[in-house]
Design a protein around this motif. Sequence first.
Motif, PDB file in Angstrom:
ATOM      1  N   UNK A 382     -16.579 -19.847  24.281  1.00  0.00           N
ATOM      2  CA  UNK A 382     -16.201 -20.768  22.948  1.00  0.00           C
ATOM      3  C   UNK A 382     -14.842 -20.854  22.775  1.00  0.00           C
ATOM      4  N   UNK A 383     -13.876 -20.090  23.767  1.00  0.00           N
ATOM      5  CA  UNK A 383     -12.567 -20.307  23.227  1.00  0.00           C
ATOM      6  C   UNK A 383     -11.915 -21.396  24.366  1.00  0.00           C
ATOM      7  N   UNK A 384     -12.736 -22.144  25.205  1.00  0.00           N
ATOM      8  CA  UNK A 384     -12.377 -23.478  25.889  1.00  0.00           C
ATOM      9  C   UNK A 384     -12.276 -24.329  24.627  1.00  0.00           C
ATOM     10  N   UNK A 385     -11.284 -25.399  25.174  1.00  0.00           N
ATOM     11  CA  UNK A 385     -11.097 -26.282  24.089  1.00  0.00           C
ATOM     12  C   UNK A 385     -12.019 -27.455  24.094  1.00  0.00           C
ATOM     13  N   UNK A 386     -12.029 -28.402  22.949  1.00  0.00           N
ATOM     14  CA  UNK A 386     -13.049 -29.523  22.874  1.00  0.00           C
ATOM     15  C   UNK A 386     -12.261 -30.432  24.017  1.00  0.00           C
ATOM     16  N   UNK A 387     -13.028 -31.250  24.821  1.00  0.00           N
ATOM     17  CA  UNK A 387     -14.506 -31.609  24.615  1.00  0.00           C
ATOM     18  C   UNK A 387     -15.280 -30.716  25.636  1.00  0.00           C
ATOM     19  N   UNK A 388     -14.637 -29.471  26.349  1.00  0.00           N
ATOM     20  CA  UNK A 388     -15.450 -28.532  27.235  1.00  0.00           C
ATOM     21  C   UNK A 388     -16.353 -28.121  26.178  1.00  0.00           C
ATOM     22  N   UNK A 389     -16.194 -27.575  25.128  1.00  0.00           N
ATOM     23  CA  UNK A 389     -17.267 -27.013  24.397  1.00  0.00           C
ATOM     24  C   UNK A 389     -17.291 -27.924  23.086  1.00  0.00           C
ATOM     25  N   UNK A 390     -18.421 -27.899  22.471  1.00  0.00           N
ATOM     26  CA  UNK A 390     -18.694 -28.995  21.127  1.00  0.00           C
ATOM     27  C   UNK A 390     -17.917 -28.082  20.150  1.00  0.00           C
ATOM     28  N   UNK A 391     -18.008 -26.891  19.990  1.00  0.00           N
ATOM     29  CA  UNK A 391     -17.050 -26.325  18.754  1.00  0.00           C
ATOM     30  C   UNK A 391     -16.500 -25.158  19.259  1.00  0.00           C
ATOM     31  N   UNK A 392     -15.161 -25.543  19.581  1.00  0.00           N
ATOM     32  CA  UNK A 392     -14.425 -24.234  20.068  1.00  0.00           C
ATOM     33  C   UNK A 392     -14.072 -23.253  18.913  1.00  0.00           C
TER      34      UNK A 392
END
Length: 681
Positions: A382-392
């Motif tokens: 979850x430390x990847x930026x958006x939009x890679x993850x929905x809620x970083x």
Amino acid sequence: MLFKRILFLILMPAVGLAVKPEDFSGYKAAVLPQVRKTNLLEDPAFSDVGCWKGLRSGVGIENGCGRNQTAGLKYDRTLPDEYVISYQNVVLQPGTSYRFGVWIKTEGELEGDGAALCMEHYDRNGSWRSTAHSSSRVTDASHWQWIEGTLATPPEAEGELVYRFSCYMMKGTTGLAFFDDAVVEEIAESGWLIAQTWPTHSVCPASDGKLKLSCLKAGDTGREIVYEELVCLGRLSVDGGGVVERTAELNASGCVTLQFGKLAPGRGELEIIIADPQSRSFIGRQKWPVSIEARDSAGVQIDEHGRTLVNGKPFMPIGLYCYDLQKEDLDCIADSAFNTVLPYGSLDLRFNGSSFTHRAAIREVLDYCEQKGLKLIFALKDLLPAPVVASPVAEWNGIEGGDEIVKRVVESLGDHPAILAWYICDEADVNQLDTLVARRRLMNCLDPSRPSLAVFYQIESIPCYLPCSDILGLDPYPIARNACNQMTVVEQAMNWGERCGMPLWTVPQIYNAGLYDPEVREGDTAKFYREYTDPTEHQMLAIVLREVIAGAKGFIFYSYFDLRPGRGPDSKQFERRWPEVCRVASILKSLEPFILSTAAGPAVTIEPRRGEVRARCLADQAGRHRLLVTGNGPGRSEALLELPEEFGSFQSTTGNTENLGGGRYRFAGENISCDWLIETR
């Protein structure tokens, strides 16, 4: 010249360079044919309402709102809870790469995550299989902005495939957006996918310079290219020390091993060139930085057999996905064959009632894992930026920014012996490869003593993901509804996992898919029992054994939290299903000496009679054997299996295999089925 063959000596006394030169004189870069691109969409300019589905109040084709005062798609949403997708079905071909895109403009700034585009794959029964998203979204575009994505269709599919080209606003987004001039087109020349599969951390061993590589033509179905006819030329440029070259032929799967010899430690750059002797041309090329190191056995390493070594000793992760971790959970898990946990909430681990906070609370959990003999895979996804993850995660203990948080986590917790690996990515879209590769390289620099793990379900894009982590994780889940009676998705994923030659961990399914149905979550208990079913103990075992047959060396079951009381309408599921899951894990644990052995088992001859049957005979270091067999389904799977007679007799444990004598066996199973046989001699 880039491709001119050069012979030289490196000015390092410790380096031996005796190698027979290959003659690449006269080779040229291949001239690629120009292929006329055809837009596969009907009415890409949004002028014909008959070509688009999902149109309704607030979402429709309107004259004058397009890019040239022509018609376009107008999307006007005032209520966040409204969620409408305008789409068109597109027929694509198997084993082919495509580009899809659309122009978007907004009126003012959209409130929420913006307007977007995706391509969804549905099988012949109308069931969803996968989704490819555009690489960006639009939230504020007073001028037309282009967004696009790419996808590769499954090469194993038979016949045409139906994808859904969808224009939409993200859930919860409000505002006014316009779409125009959409495109879906074949990528005429998709290039080569070349990746170092071992050693991890982009390391080149100083002791012998041995590297393993995967070299695949993008979009290849495995039938168009004869990889054994191609040659791999490796050029290792050493900072301040010249260049070393080695060549080797690719094997049938596109894998190759290069050995550069003894090298002095330092930095370098590896360039891989694929040569076609028949056309006398260079057809593929890729380069990346490497670190030439003399590696020791400390920490967690992955050896050339794909095994996990903890301080030099083989270790097979048999793990569970979790959310948080409490002492009662760890006690329960430790009292089973499971030896590893992967908590999604790694960044916020804390025991109930603990006097510690922040990092001290996390270390308390890690200490307890160590005390109970459990390893932990620390989740940083979850430390990847958006939009890679929905809620970083944007902030952690006062630190802001994904990279900075990653650095502080490794700095403050990376010394703990309970941490087995870093979980850096969970099913990210293939369009985010640059971000994923950058995060993997950061992790490798921060912690050279632990591997990174990324997990993907996108079967058609598996070769694209190889540079994104040290360990390839695959999570094909075959049990969706009551009618599911085959594990083709596991078969396809394992074929790719085996072919790529990457260290492989898998995510066996133990959860009931009904837990993720939105209507069930909103209280439709009847639908849960009417349309969904738990994976049976035999099905879970069959999934695991098929993954073992493919060469997987780590298994993180999904998921422990889906079994816990309070998860779904079945309040008794944990006491009923946990023993089943534990028995599957115990069988896997009993096979550990065979799975982690470097001894080769005898070849199994398979004579198929019905359906798809896979089999493999494993040998441990003491010369004992286990025979594993799986039937894919649907329906009945049958095959005759033959082993050399000198390997003794094997006894079925499930009753699905009959010993015919003389080293011959008959396997028969219904739907998702399996067997594992013990050598009785």
